[in-house]
Design an enzyme around this catalytic site. Structure first.
Site, PDB file in Angstrom:
ATOM      1  N   ASP A 101      -2.181  10.647  -2.575  1.00 20.14           N
ATOM      2  CA  ASP A 101      -2.515   9.549  -3.497  1.00 20.14           C
ATOM      3  C   ASP A 101      -2.860  10.058  -4.883  1.00 20.14           C
ATOM      4  O   ASP A 101      -2.747   9.341  -5.875  1.00 20.14           O
ATOM      5  CB  ASP A 101      -3.666   8.724  -2.933  1.00 20.14           C
ATOM      6  CG  ASP A 101      -3.190   7.938  -1.734  1.00 20.14           C
ATOM      7  OD1 ASP A 101      -3.109   8.507  -0.640  1.00 20.14           O
ATOM      8  OD2 ASP A 101      -2.830   6.757  -1.917  1.00 20.14           O
ATOM      9  N   ASN A 130      -5.566  12.200   0.058  1.00 16.59           N
ATOM     10  CA  ASN A 130      -4.679  11.393   0.900  1.00 16.59           C
ATOM     11  C   ASN A 130      -5.564  10.653   1.909  1.00 16.59           C
ATOM     12  O   ASN A 130      -6.790  10.806   1.913  1.00 16.59           O
ATOM     13  CB  ASN A 130      -3.648  12.291   1.599  1.00 16.59           C
ATOM     14  CG  ASN A 130      -2.581  11.485   2.313  1.00 16.59           C
ATOM     15  OD1 ASN A 130      -1.991  10.575   1.729  1.00 16.59           O
ATOM     16  ND2 ASN A 130      -2.329  11.767   3.575  1.00 16.59           N
ATOM     17  N   ARG A 183       0.855  -1.181   0.000  1.00 18.93           N
ATOM     18  CA  ARG A 183       0.000   0.000   0.000  1.00 18.93           C
ATOM     19  C   ARG A 183       0.896   1.237   0.000  1.00 18.93           C
ATOM     20  O   ARG A 183       2.108   1.135   0.110  1.00 18.93           O
ATOM     21  CB  ARG A 183      -0.996  -0.006   1.175  1.00 18.93           C
ATOM     22  CG  ARG A 183      -0.532  -0.661   2.414  1.00 18.93           C
ATOM     23  CD  ARG A 183      -0.057   0.149   3.605  1.00 18.93           C
ATOM     24  NE  ARG A 183      -0.169   1.556   3.533  1.00 18.93           N
ATOM     25  CZ  ARG A 183       0.883   2.367   3.577  1.00 18.93           C
ATOM     26  NH1 ARG A 183       2.123   1.886   3.683  1.00 18.93           N
ATOM     27  NH2 ARG A 183       0.741   3.662   3.541  1.00 18.93           N
ATOM     28  N   GLY A 184       0.238   2.394  -0.117  1.00 24.63           N
ATOM     29  CA  GLY A 184       1.006   3.624  -0.304  1.00 24.63           C
ATOM     30  C   GLY A 184       1.119   3.829  -1.810  1.00 24.63           C
ATOM     31  O   GLY A 184       1.491   2.892  -2.539  1.00 24.63           O
ATOM     32  N   ARG A 214      -7.510  -0.875  -6.978  1.00 25.45           N
ATOM     33  CA  ARG A 214      -7.841   0.265  -6.091  1.00 25.45           C
ATOM     34  C   ARG A 214      -8.012   1.517  -6.964  1.00 25.45           C
ATOM     35  O   ARG A 214      -7.247   1.698  -7.916  1.00 25.45           O
ATOM     36  CB  ARG A 214      -6.741   0.495  -5.032  1.00 25.45           C
ATOM     37  CG  ARG A 214      -6.670  -0.594  -3.972  1.00 25.45           C
ATOM     38  CD  ARG A 214      -5.730  -0.208  -2.836  1.00 25.45           C
ATOM     39  NE  ARG A 214      -6.365   0.686  -1.886  1.00 25.45           N
ATOM     40  CZ  ARG A 214      -5.708   1.275  -0.881  1.00 25.45           C
ATOM     41  NH1 ARG A 214      -4.407   1.077  -0.729  1.00 25.45           N
ATOM     42  NH2 ARG A 214      -6.337   2.064  -0.029  1.00 25.45           N
TER      43      ARG A 214
HETATM   44  O1  MRU Z   1      -4.702   3.083   2.003  1.00 26.56           O
HETATM   45  P1  MRU Z   1      -3.219   3.315   1.943  1.00 26.56           P
HETATM   46  O2  MRU Z   1      -2.491   2.811   3.125  1.00 26.56           O
HETATM   47  O3  MRU Z   1      -2.639   2.840   0.634  1.00 26.56           O
HETATM   48  O4  MRU Z   1      -3.093   4.915   1.937  1.00 26.56           O
HETATM   49  C1  MRU Z   1      -1.811   5.468   1.846  1.00 26.56           C
HETATM   50  C2  MRU Z   1      -1.788   6.932   1.953  1.00 26.56           C
HETATM   51  O5  MRU Z   1      -2.810   7.582   2.034  1.00 26.56           O
HETATM   52  C3  MRU Z   1      -0.444   7.591   1.874  1.00 26.56           C
HETATM   53  O6  MRU Z   1      -0.424   8.740   2.646  1.00 26.56           O
HETATM   54  C4  MRU Z   1      -0.161   7.968   0.416  1.00 26.56           C
HETATM   55  O7  MRU Z   1      -0.334   6.882  -0.423  1.00 26.56           O
HETATM   56  C5  MRU Z   1       1.209   8.516   0.246  1.00 26.56           C
HETATM   57  S1  MRU Z   1       2.433   7.248   0.359  1.00 26.56           S
HETATM   58  C6  MRU Z   1       3.947   7.901   0.049  1.00 26.56           C
END
Ligand code: MRU
Length: 353
Positions: free
Chosen positions: A243, A253, A52-53, A95
């Site tokens: 994101d 985000n 994730r991220g 996603r």
């Molecule tokens: O649902 P996630 O854990 O994938 O969400 C991640 C985030 O919102 C992060 O802040 C974003 O992807 C930036 S990662 C460098």
């Protein structure tokens, strides 16, 4: 427990290699790596947040394309292209919000299109080269974001962050967290406040873990405590990742970021968003057009491994929200800092090499 390998890596060659991931759903209690040998396993890993991220999702998807096409390497090119198309569309459905996923898949699509006459087996090799390049570039972007962001937070004794934006979320040191790592190297007394980040606790499980591994002082707070921490004067900056960033700077985000941006504005605290150019979506004018993922209600009703809400309770579980550009002091990218956050400043910087 230590982090022995990058969050996302490729093991082996194009023909029989695979994507290796740290299963982030198990951290911080268990460090487990998983091998992804099919596109289906990669899709599931993205969907269920094992990886994730935004940037890490993009890198994982690029490698997912390679594993998804391995079985077609001996087919005629036309059939390989059909398989490639199918894998690209399939992974794109994992996603919706992080644009890095679509950016990486588009790069893989364009790579194949640019070598139309290449035999399938050679194209597979070429796709792996491209996926490796996406990973390498992401690592470099993290380092550049840290360099550009450091001057903005120099002198802070406390910084607040949300969700996880570190090595687990990228191929390198991270985005917002890379800036924090750089600041902590310069100022070992820096205190980082990490929001736990409900409902899936990326801040508690992952950010606190990463910071502690790197010996950076971290204080974990519940999301609802952020405003009070600001009021008490404990933080002089907020840095988060993103994101998807629209052409006007509105930044999607992790859910909670919108509230944080309001709180920071109300307290006169700079609010920074750190993200690579692969997170910018200049095809959309504003955050209104960013698709927001909604996740299962069980993430709210069954928190902490047990039922935490009455049976049948209605829920609403958006995984992301959008911080308006007007709340963002600056965008920190690998190309430089965008301040003030305006459409023309964003377009100008993104147009540079
Ligand atoms: O649902 P996630 O854990 O994938 O969400 C991640 C985030 O919102 C992060 O802040 C974003 O992807 C930036 S990662 C460098």
């Amino acid at each position: 427990m230590t982090n022995s390998r990058p969050a996302v890596s490729w093991i082996g060659d194009a023909v029989s290699g695979h994507l290796q991931l740290i299963d982030q759903t198990r951290l911080p209690v268990e460090y487990l790596e998983i091998s992804c040998q099919t596109a289906e396993v990669v899709w599931e890993a993205i969907k269920s947040l094992r990886v994730r991220g935004a940037p890490a999702i993009g890198v994982a998807a690029a490698y997912g394309v390679v594993v998804g096409c391995q079985s077609a390497r001996q087919l005629p090119r036309k059939q390989f292209d059909e398989k490639l198309d199918q894998v690209l569309n399939y992974l794109a459905g994992s996603r919706p919000t992080a644009v890095n996923l679509f950016w990486a898949l588009d790069r893989m699509r364009r790579t194949a299109a640019s070598v139309a006459g290449l035999p399938s087996a050679e194209l597979l090799e070429r796709l792996l080269v491209e996926a490796r390049e996406i990973e390498r570039e992401d690592r470099e972007m993290c380092a550049a974001i840290a360099r550009h962001g450091l001057p903005l937070v120099r002198g802070c004794s406390g910084i607040l962050t949300h969700c996880n934006t570190g090595g687990l979320a990228t191929a390198g040191d991270g985005t917002a967290l890379a800036v924090i790592f750089a600041a902590a190297l310069e100022n070992p007394r820096l205190q980082v406040f990490a929001d736990e980040t409900r409902p899936l606790l990326q801040g508690a499980r992952l950010t606190a873990w990463e910071l502690m591994q790197r010996n950076v002082a971290v204080t974990l707070i519940c999301d609802s405590m952020a405003g009070w921490v600001m009021k008490e004067g404990r933080v002089q900056a907020v840095i988060v990742g993103a994101d998807r960033i629209a052409a006007n700077g509105d930044s999607a985000n992790k859910i909670g970021t919108y509230s944080l941006s309001m709180l920071a504005k109300a307290h006169g605290i700079p609010f920074y968003v750190a993200a690579p150019s692969s997170t910018f979506d200049l095809t959309i004018d504003s955050g209104e057009q960013i698709p927001i993922e909604e996740r299962a209600s069980s993430e709210i009703t069954h928190a902490f491994g047990r039922q935490t809400a009455p049976e049948g309770c209605l829920t609403y579980n958006p995984a992301f929200d959008v911080a308006p550009a007007t709340h963002i002091t600056a965008l920190i990218t690998e190309k430089g800092v965008i301040q003030p956050v305006t459409t023309s400043n964003i377009r100008a910087l993104m147009a540079t090499a």
